[in-house]
Design an enzyme around this catalytic site. Structure first.
Site, mmCIF file in Angstrom:
data_model
loop_
_atom_site.group_PDB
_atom_site.id
_atom_site.type_symbol
_atom_site.label_atom_id
_atom_site.label_comp_id
_atom_site.label_asym_id
_atom_site.label_seq_id
_atom_site.Cartn_x
_atom_site.Cartn_y
_atom_site.Cartn_z
ATOM 1 N N ASN A 97 0.799 -1.229 0.000
ATOM 2 C CA ASN A 97 0.000 0.000 0.000
ATOM 3 C C ASN A 97 0.832 1.280 0.000
ATOM 4 O O ASN A 97 0.287 2.370 0.152
ATOM 5 C CB ASN A 97 -0.953 -0.002 1.193
ATOM 6 C CG ASN A 97 -1.735 -1.294 1.272
ATOM 7 O OD1 ASN A 97 -1.524 -2.082 2.184
ATOM 8 N ND2 ASN A 97 -2.586 -1.555 0.293
ATOM 9 N N VAL A 104 1.004 6.895 -0.452
ATOM 10 C CA VAL A 104 0.323 5.982 0.463
ATOM 11 C C VAL A 104 -1.105 5.732 -0.020
ATOM 12 O O VAL A 104 -1.834 6.669 -0.327
ATOM 13 C CB VAL A 104 0.274 6.588 1.890
ATOM 14 C CG1 VAL A 104 -0.436 5.648 2.854
ATOM 15 C CG2 VAL A 104 1.674 6.917 2.386
ATOM 16 N N CYS A 105 -1.480 4.461 -0.083
ATOM 17 C CA CYS A 105 -2.842 4.108 -0.471
ATOM 18 C C CYS A 105 -3.627 3.819 0.806
ATOM 19 O O CYS A 105 -3.551 2.731 1.370
ATOM 20 C CB CYS A 105 -2.828 2.880 -1.369
ATOM 21 S SG CYS A 105 -4.474 2.450 -1.942
ATOM 22 N N LEU A 106 -4.311 4.849 1.281
ATOM 23 C CA LEU A 106 -5.156 4.723 2.466
ATOM 24 C C LEU A 106 -6.450 5.446 2.116
ATOM 25 O O LEU A 106 -6.432 6.639 1.811
ATOM 26 C CB LEU A 106 -4.459 5.366 3.677
ATOM 27 C CG LEU A 106 -5.178 5.266 5.015
ATOM 28 C CD1 LEU A 106 -5.310 3.811 5.454
ATOM 29 C CD2 LEU A 106 -4.422 6.064 6.075
ATOM 30 N N ASP A 137 -5.893 -3.501 -2.515
ATOM 31 C CA ASP A 137 -5.893 -2.123 -3.007
ATOM 32 C C ASP A 137 -4.439 -1.632 -3.068
ATOM 33 O O ASP A 137 -4.044 -0.756 -2.312
ATOM 34 C CB ASP A 137 -6.731 -1.251 -2.044
ATOM 35 C CG ASP A 137 -6.986 0.143 -2.596
ATOM 36 O OD1 ASP A 137 -6.774 0.360 -3.809
ATOM 37 O OD2 ASP A 137 -7.378 1.026 -1.807
#
Length: 177
Positions: A97, A104-106, A137
């Site tokens: 992520n 950052v994939c949040l 994701d």
């Protein structure tokens, strides 16, 4: 006349050494005062007068990333809390992520952001990414594929990267505390 006076006040306050705080500054002060950091996290303000730019250090004490030290850079914009802060990971990390550029994939930093969320929400979200990386994701698809297909190899790769070394053709700086 009232509007003129308001405009005049705004001009004087903005020219006199910024005594008046912006809505973003007021909100970030509130968020930081109410910040309840887990024991694995700490903040650092390189410029104590600038609350809109700071660092968060996460040192997980369990999971794949245990004993690592990961630094995130927070940039809070003028539209906060209506827009989320920009958060980048300064520590290069082998993680599904977080890409190699530190993005950052949040979800709460993107489509799921709501003004009621706080810096605390982001801290806990980032910490959770280290406890439970989400291969569904990914930003680093290669790491996500390895996590889904071979957890043991993923663990080895994380360990290699954190000790400082190559995973594939990518070199990672040591980030163990």
């Amino acid at each position: 006349m009232k509007q003129q006076k308001k405009d005049g006040e705004a001009v004087t306050t903005s020219t006199s050494s910024q005594k008046k705080s912006s809505p973003a500054q007021l909100r970030i002060m509130k968020d930081l005062n109410e910040l309840n950091l887990p024991k694995t996290c700490s903040t650092d303000f390189p410029d104590p007068d600038d609350l809109l730019n700071f660092k968060l250090v996460i040192s997980p004490d369990e999971g794949f990333y245990r004993n690592g030290r990961f630094v995130f850079n927070f940039r809070v914009g003028a539209n906060y809390p209506h827009e989320p802060p920009k958060v980048k990971c300064e520590t290069q990390v082998y993680h599904p992520n977080i890409d190699l550029e530190g993005n950052v994939c949040l979800n709460i930093l993107r489509e799921d952001w709501k003004p009621v969320l706080t810096i605390n929400s982001i801290v806990y979200g980032l910490q959770y990414l280290f406890l439970e990386p989400n291969p569904e994701d990914p930003l680093n698809k290669e790491a996500a594929d390895v996590l889904q297909s071979n957890r043991r190899l993923f663990e080895t790769n994380v360990s290699k990267a954190m000790r400082g070394g190559y995973v594939g053709s990518v070199y990672f700086e040591r980030c163990l505390k």
